[in-house]
Design a protein around this motif. Structure first.
Motif, PDB file in Angstrom:
ATOM      1  N   ASP A   1      23.457   9.907  74.982  1.00  0.00           N
ATOM      2  CA  ASP A   1      23.231  11.337  74.854  1.00  0.00           C
ATOM      3  C   ASP A   1      22.668  11.707  73.502  1.00  0.00           C
ATOM      4  OD1 ASP A   1      24.142  11.745  77.336  1.00  0.00           O
ATOM      5  OD2 ASP A   1      25.656  13.234  76.773  1.00  0.00           O
TER       6      ASP A   1
ATOM      7  N   ALA B   1      25.938  21.820  68.498  1.00  0.00           N
ATOM      8  CA  ALA B   1      25.961  23.013  69.340  1.00  0.00           C
ATOM      9  C   ALA B   1      25.216  22.749  70.638  1.00  0.00           C
ATOM     10  CB  ALA B   1      25.334  24.189  68.589  1.00  0.00           C
ATOM     11  N   HIS B   2      24.073  22.125  70.529  1.00  0.00           N
ATOM     12  CA  HIS B   2      23.265  21.868  71.707  1.00  0.00           C
ATOM     13  C   HIS B   2      23.997  20.971  72.695  1.00  0.00           C
ATOM     14  CE1 HIS B   2      19.600  21.448  74.032  1.00  0.00           C
ATOM     15  NE2 HIS B   2      19.775  20.144  74.035  1.00  0.00           N
ATOM     16  N   MET B   3      24.700  19.976  72.168  1.00  0.00           N
ATOM     17  CA  MET B   3      25.398  19.044  73.053  1.00  0.00           C
ATOM     18  C   MET B   3      26.763  19.559  73.485  1.00  0.00           C
ATOM     19  SD  MET B   3      24.601  15.455  71.111  1.00  0.00           S
ATOM     20  CE  MET B   3      25.293  14.455  72.436  1.00  0.00           C
ATOM     21  N   GLN B   4      27.178  20.654  72.889  1.00  0.00           N
ATOM     22  CA  GLN B   4      28.525  21.183  73.126  1.00  0.00           C
ATOM     23  C   GLN B   4      29.600  20.217  72.655  1.00  0.00           C
ATOM     24  OE1 GLN B   4      27.206  24.673  75.180  1.00  0.00           O
ATOM     25  NE2 GLN B   4      29.349  24.147  75.175  1.00  0.00           N
ATOM     26  N   TRP B   5      29.324  19.593  71.526  1.00  0.00           N
ATOM     27  CA  TRP B   5      30.318  18.728  70.905  1.00  0.00           C
ATOM     28  C   TRP B   5      30.853  19.446  69.678  1.00  0.00           C
ATOM     29  CZ3 TRP B   5      28.948  12.826  70.281  1.00  0.00           C
ATOM     30  CH2 TRP B   5      28.761  12.259  71.542  1.00  0.00           C
TER      31      TRP B   5
ATOM     32  N   GLY C   1      33.787  26.793  75.172  1.00  0.00           N
ATOM     33  CA  GLY C   1      33.044  25.586  74.879  1.00  0.00           C
ATOM     34  C   GLY C   1      33.816  24.748  73.893  1.00  0.00           C
TER      35      GLY C   1
END
Lengths: 153, 153
Positions: free
Chosen positions: A34, A59-63, A149
């Motif tokens: 990923d 943020a984009h990966m929601q991590w 999230g």
DNA sequence: GCGCTGTGGTTGACATGTCACCGATCATCG
DNA sequence: CGATGATCGGTGACATGTCAACCACAGCGC
């Protein structure tokens, strides 16, 4: 509840299968894949490609930032990515794909795509695939908006 | 691939939501809940309920024995379950639900069911729910048979 | 310029899971 | 009986993720 149970079991076994393939074929974990994948797909806005701000990537990966930071540290030690300073901001850092990282993801991608097709897509009818996408979108709608999230860290 | 991405994102956010609810309402993790739930649902074959052989439970949940053993150790320390010897077999051990464990799962269940409904089921049309169940079954069919699943440990 | 608050990112302690290996017991067969 | 191989679980080292606290700098108001 039958649907919920089936979903749960599928989630468990499917990711086991696919991760096994990925590890065997490319020596990557799903998380590794990923990260690399999100680096090659980086927004081509500025001329600078294959690089992304750590925060923005998280943020984009929601991590969580913490998770990403730990993971990048490990990937850095394996030579897949490297950190680089940001010009305008002495706090920040970029995550940059290395040449090795690029080779790795490029080799891994076809196998991975094939693995996903084999274990999931090819088993479903076009109709089922369509609905699966729908379901994802419907469920995500409400969740992505709110502060939901990742409990930022 | 759109369906795959949607599925992936849903998997991530949905489980985050539901686990958060579960932890807040009952102080349990998803894993805890599963174990307890599989203990109350234990096969009523013999008179002995609320108890299960470790191996059998692991197989049923598709967990490795090692994972279950570790997890049971932790749950044992919290008083949710306890180990008990097996009469006919000096190697084996039962996992037994304690009174506290029973109270905990009984209190947790309604909240959890509600949480799953709220985040998933209520957002889907009956049609989508049906297809989701179907998808689970179709994908699982091939995986469950073969030695797949858990690389036994 | 200076202090305040917010942001970007790191860190350390701890929870959870995996893997490889062990140790005991069981079952079976000569 | 005794050897042999499978089964049941447990263990320790390590990978991964979470959480809370932290540092250094940025941005802003005065």
């Amino acid at each position: 509840m039958r649907a919920w149970l089936a979903y749960r079991r599928m989630r468990l076994l499917l990711s086991a299968e696919i991760n096994r393939d990925l590890a065997r074929d490319s020596g990557l974990s799903e998380a590794d894949y990923d990260v690399l994948s999100n680096l090659t797909t980086a927004p081509t806005t500025a001329g600078a490609a294959d690089r992304r701000r750590l925060s923005e990537l998280a943020a984009h990966m929601q991590w969580s930032k913490s998770r990403l930071s730990h993971h990048i540290t490990r990937m850095e030690q394996r030579g897949l990515v490297r950190r680089e300073e940001v010009d305008g901001d002495a706090r920040g850092s970029f995550v940059v794909l290395t040449a090795q990282g690029r080779r790795t993801i490029e080799r891994a991608a076809p196998h991975h795509v094939h693995s996903v097709r084999r274990h999931l897509i090819d088993r479903l009818s076009p109709e089922q695939i369509r609905v699966l996408g729908e379901i994802g979108d419907v469920v995500l709608g409400p969740l992505e908006g709110e502060g939901e999230g990742i409990p930022e860290n």
